[in-house]
Write a protein that holds these residues in place. Structure first.
Motif, mmCIF file in Angstrom:
data_model
loop_
_atom_site.group_PDB
_atom_site.id
_atom_site.type_symbol
_atom_site.label_atom_id
_atom_site.label_comp_id
_atom_site.label_asym_id
_atom_site.label_seq_id
_atom_site.Cartn_x
_atom_site.Cartn_y
_atom_site.Cartn_z
ATOM 1 N N GLN A 70 36.913 54.435 40.814
ATOM 2 C CA GLN A 70 35.809 53.860 40.028
ATOM 3 C C GLN A 70 34.670 54.879 39.875
ATOM 4 O O GLN A 70 34.119 55.033 38.792
ATOM 5 C CB GLN A 70 35.313 52.580 40.702
ATOM 6 C CG GLN A 70 34.156 51.927 40.007
ATOM 7 C CD GLN A 70 34.512 51.271 38.693
ATOM 8 O OE1 GLN A 70 35.656 51.185 38.290
ATOM 9 N NE2 GLN A 70 33.505 50.810 38.006
ATOM 10 N N LYS A 107 34.857 48.803 35.668
ATOM 11 C CA LYS A 107 34.902 47.450 36.209
ATOM 12 C C LYS A 107 33.668 47.253 37.068
ATOM 13 O O LYS A 107 33.322 48.120 37.862
ATOM 14 C CB LYS A 107 36.180 47.289 37.053
ATOM 15 C CG LYS A 107 36.314 45.966 37.765
ATOM 16 C CD LYS A 107 36.786 44.904 36.811
ATOM 17 C CE LYS A 107 37.047 43.608 37.572
ATOM 18 N NZ LYS A 107 36.765 42.459 36.764
ATOM 19 N N ARG A 150 31.791 46.344 40.123
ATOM 20 C CA ARG A 150 32.172 46.223 41.528
ATOM 21 C C ARG A 150 30.924 46.198 42.389
ATOM 22 O O ARG A 150 29.902 46.786 42.050
ATOM 23 C CB ARG A 150 33.043 47.400 41.960
ATOM 24 C CG ARG A 150 34.417 47.376 41.359
ATOM 25 C CD ARG A 150 35.280 48.477 41.931
ATOM 26 N NE ARG A 150 36.642 48.354 41.458
ATOM 27 C CZ ARG A 150 37.575 47.636 42.074
ATOM 28 N NH1 ARG A 150 37.303 47.013 43.184
ATOM 29 N NH2 ARG A 150 38.777 47.552 41.570
ATOM 30 N N PRO A 185 35.661 43.386 43.406
ATOM 31 C CA PRO A 185 35.537 43.217 41.965
ATOM 32 C C PRO A 185 35.220 41.789 41.529
ATOM 33 O O PRO A 185 34.727 41.565 40.428
ATOM 34 C CB PRO A 185 36.899 43.631 41.442
ATOM 35 C CG PRO A 185 37.829 43.295 42.546
ATOM 36 C CD PRO A 185 37.060 43.492 43.818
#
Length: 89
Positions: free
Chosen positions: A10, A49, A51, A58
């Motif tokens: 990420q 995403k 997070r 998530p």
């Protein structure tokens, strides 16, 4: 808690999105979709995403605080988030 490899992936995507942001904007403004295809997949902000900043979870993400619901509750009960207290009536 998310695996370290997932959190690292990420972070790598976030860096790549920031790195190619200006180039993507210029290509989109020019309408050069062939040039956009040549950029790396992870340079697209759609692949990010939301997070939790602490655990990497998530699901149950609270955008305003950048935390998952579990970490938000723990921090709020410990008084670590200013202006937030447990409701009672």
């Amino acid at each position: 808690m998310a695996k370290e490899s997932i959190k690292a992936r990420q972070r790598k995507r976030e860096k790549m999105v920031a790195q190619y942001a200006e180039k993507r904007a210029a290509l989109k403004a020019a309408g050069d979709y062939a040039g956009l295809d040549l950029l790396p997949k992870n340079a697209s902000p759609v692949r990010l995403k939301n997070r939790c900043q602490l655990t990497g979870r998530p699901k149950g993400y609270m955008r305003y605080f950048g935390l998952s619901r579990i970490m938000f509750r723990d921090m709020a009960l410990n008084g670590m988030i200013p202006g937030v207290k447990k409701a009672s009536w």
